[in-house]
Design an enzyme around this catalytic site. Sequence first.
Site, PDB file in Angstrom:
ATOM      1  N   ASP A   2      -6.262  -7.056   4.300  1.00 26.17           N
ATOM      2  CA  ASP A   2      -7.262  -6.551   3.608  1.00 26.17           C
ATOM      3  C   ASP A   2      -8.426  -7.709   2.891  1.00 26.17           C
ATOM      4  O   ASP A   2      -9.425  -7.548   3.232  1.00 26.17           O
ATOM      5  CB  ASP A   2      -6.980  -5.446   2.488  1.00 26.17           C
ATOM      6  CG  ASP A   2      -8.018  -4.779   1.924  1.00 26.17           C
ATOM      7  OD1 ASP A   2      -8.888  -4.224   2.578  1.00 26.17           O
ATOM      8  OD2 ASP A   2      -8.014  -4.506   1.004  1.00 26.17           O
TER       9      ASP A   2
ATOM     10  N   TYR B  82       0.938  -0.989   0.130  1.00 28.55           N
ATOM     11  CA  TYR B  82       0.001  -0.116   0.087  1.00 28.55           C
ATOM     12  C   TYR B  82       0.890   1.230   0.081  1.00 28.55           C
ATOM     13  O   TYR B  82       0.374   2.395  -0.582  1.00 28.55           O
ATOM     14  CB  TYR B  82      -0.942   0.142   1.265  1.00 28.55           C
ATOM     15  CG  TYR B  82      -2.230  -0.566   1.212  1.00 28.55           C
ATOM     16  CD1 TYR B  82      -2.304  -2.081   0.833  1.00 28.55           C
ATOM     17  CD2 TYR B  82      -3.319   0.051   1.619  1.00 28.55           C
ATOM     18  CE1 TYR B  82      -3.493  -2.536   0.774  1.00 28.55           C
ATOM     19  CE2 TYR B  82      -4.546  -0.507   1.442  1.00 28.55           C
ATOM     20  CZ  TYR B  82      -4.666  -1.776   1.009  1.00 28.55           C
ATOM     21  OH  TYR B  82      -6.024  -2.643   1.196  1.00 28.55           O
TER      22      TYR B  82
ATOM     23  N   ASP C 247      -3.070 -18.139   0.475  1.00 24.89           N
ATOM     24  CA  ASP C 247      -4.111 -18.685  -0.462  1.00 24.89           C
ATOM     25  C   ASP C 247      -4.865 -19.801   0.175  1.00 24.89           C
ATOM     26  O   ASP C 247      -6.220 -20.044   0.150  1.00 24.89           O
ATOM     27  CB  ASP C 247      -3.804 -19.209  -1.913  1.00 24.89           C
ATOM     28  CG  ASP C 247      -2.386 -19.915  -1.756  1.00 24.89           C
ATOM     29  OD1 ASP C 247      -1.792 -20.041  -0.542  1.00 24.89           O
ATOM     30  OD2 ASP C 247      -1.907 -20.840  -2.667  1.00 24.89           O
TER      31      ASP C 247
ATOM     32  N   ASP D 207     -12.034  -9.340   4.869  1.00 20.59           N
ATOM     33  CA  ASP D 207     -13.351  -9.088   4.133  1.00 20.59           C
ATOM     34  C   ASP D 207     -14.014 -10.450   4.125  1.00 20.59           C
ATOM     35  O   ASP D 207     -15.239 -10.593   4.246  1.00 20.59           O
ATOM     36  CB  ASP D 207     -13.028  -8.353   2.931  1.00 20.59           C
ATOM     37  CG  ASP D 207     -13.550  -7.136   2.895  1.00 20.59           C
ATOM     38  OD1 ASP D 207     -13.261  -6.224   3.833  1.00 20.59           O
ATOM     39  OD2 ASP D 207     -14.160  -6.595   1.971  1.00 20.59           O
TER      40      ASP D 207
ATOM     41  N   LYS E 121       3.068 -15.482   1.877  1.00 16.24           N
ATOM     42  CA  LYS E 121       3.162 -16.168   0.901  1.00 16.24           C
ATOM     43  C   LYS E 121       5.063 -16.424   0.551  1.00 16.24           C
ATOM     44  O   LYS E 121       5.385 -15.803  -0.270  1.00 16.24           O
ATOM     45  CB  LYS E 121       2.588 -15.343  -0.469  1.00 16.24           C
ATOM     46  CG  LYS E 121       1.324 -15.699  -0.605  1.00 16.24           C
ATOM     47  CD  LYS E 121       0.815 -17.034  -1.164  1.00 16.24           C
ATOM     48  CE  LYS E 121       1.017 -17.185  -2.463  1.00 16.24           C
ATOM     49  NZ  LYS E 121       0.530 -18.511  -3.230  1.00 16.24           N
TER      50      LYS E 121
END
Length: 358
Positions: free
Chosen positions: A249, A141, A225, A253, A192
């Site tokens: 993020d 970000y 993932d 959600d 990851k």
Amino acid sequence: MTKTILLLAGDGIGPEVTAQSRRVIEHLNHDHGSDVAIDNALFGGAAIDAAGVPIEDATVARALASDAVLLGAVGGPQWAEAAYNVRPEAGLLRLRTAMNVFANLRPALCFEALADESTLKREYIDGLDIMFVRELVGGVYFNTPRGIEDMGSGKRRGINTQNYTSDEIIRVARVGFELARKRSGRLCSVEKSNVMESGLLWREEVTALGASDYSDVELSHMYADNCAMQLVRAPKQFDVILTDNLFGDLLSDAAAMLTGSLGMLPSAALGDAGAPGLYEPIHGSAPDIAGKDIANPCASILSLAMALRSSLGRPDLAETVEHAVARTLADGYRTADLAGGSHLVGTSAMGDAILARL
Ligand code: IPM
Ligand code: MG
């Protein structure tokens, strides 16, 4: 001692839901012995319209001088075409950076009264209580280089950079370990590291910190993932999930939706001990339902509860507020975003019902 809370109502449904939190603060001051002074400022699209920027310097200064900041929501279609630095979202990112709130706590909690409202079957989410700790002021970000560059012959390249330093990883990991210690004693760190060096460093630093300072906490690691898949397969396996800004993020959600109620979920963004925290609902500005008195004020009110607990020195009142919200749901009150119940009410009537139970 008087504490100060800065309300940044923002855009869309932000002002409506924040108005109900304001009523809760006034009620607590009047009836429960709290002493919280309320300050206000424009934020997001509202500030762009009034002052040309999504957050003014003076507002940043007031945020830093307050004990807590309660945010409504930012954004809307009328500001979506502007350059990144003059979009409402840029105000939010600037505020997070200025307040250095590096640890974003996002609970995904299934309220008993809403256990049938999820897209997942009740058995998978009944009693669900996950706490995300999302790194909030670093990673892709914020890192540079970033931008869109011209490659010539009509082709362009879009660039963002992911990097994390040891210090950035360790300070947020500490928050995760401390929370795990207070909860079930389990922390799952998500990255990851199979494809990203920043993820590998993340895993190594978290592992080293766990071994040196938190050997009582059961630490596990998961690729992001797989975590997305596990969240919908068997969400109750998780207690505290620690992850970076971008994965946090996305995953928070997904987890929020498991609870059946995006309109119910609060969040807290915390920095160094003693620094003001930034509190906001997980939901967005929902321009399609703004101004209709139908938005759910619970996430804002529960964000206020998190502020009472972590920044305003009144954890007792945080529980009082959380119980009042749970009782209101148990008594059948629902805003339009929630199914079930026996009383369909609007934003302010939901506020009335919660105040009555306070
Ligand atoms: C969130 C939001 C923000 C984010 C946006 C509005 C900048 O999606 O708080 O999750 O991406 O962090
Ligand atoms: Mg988000």
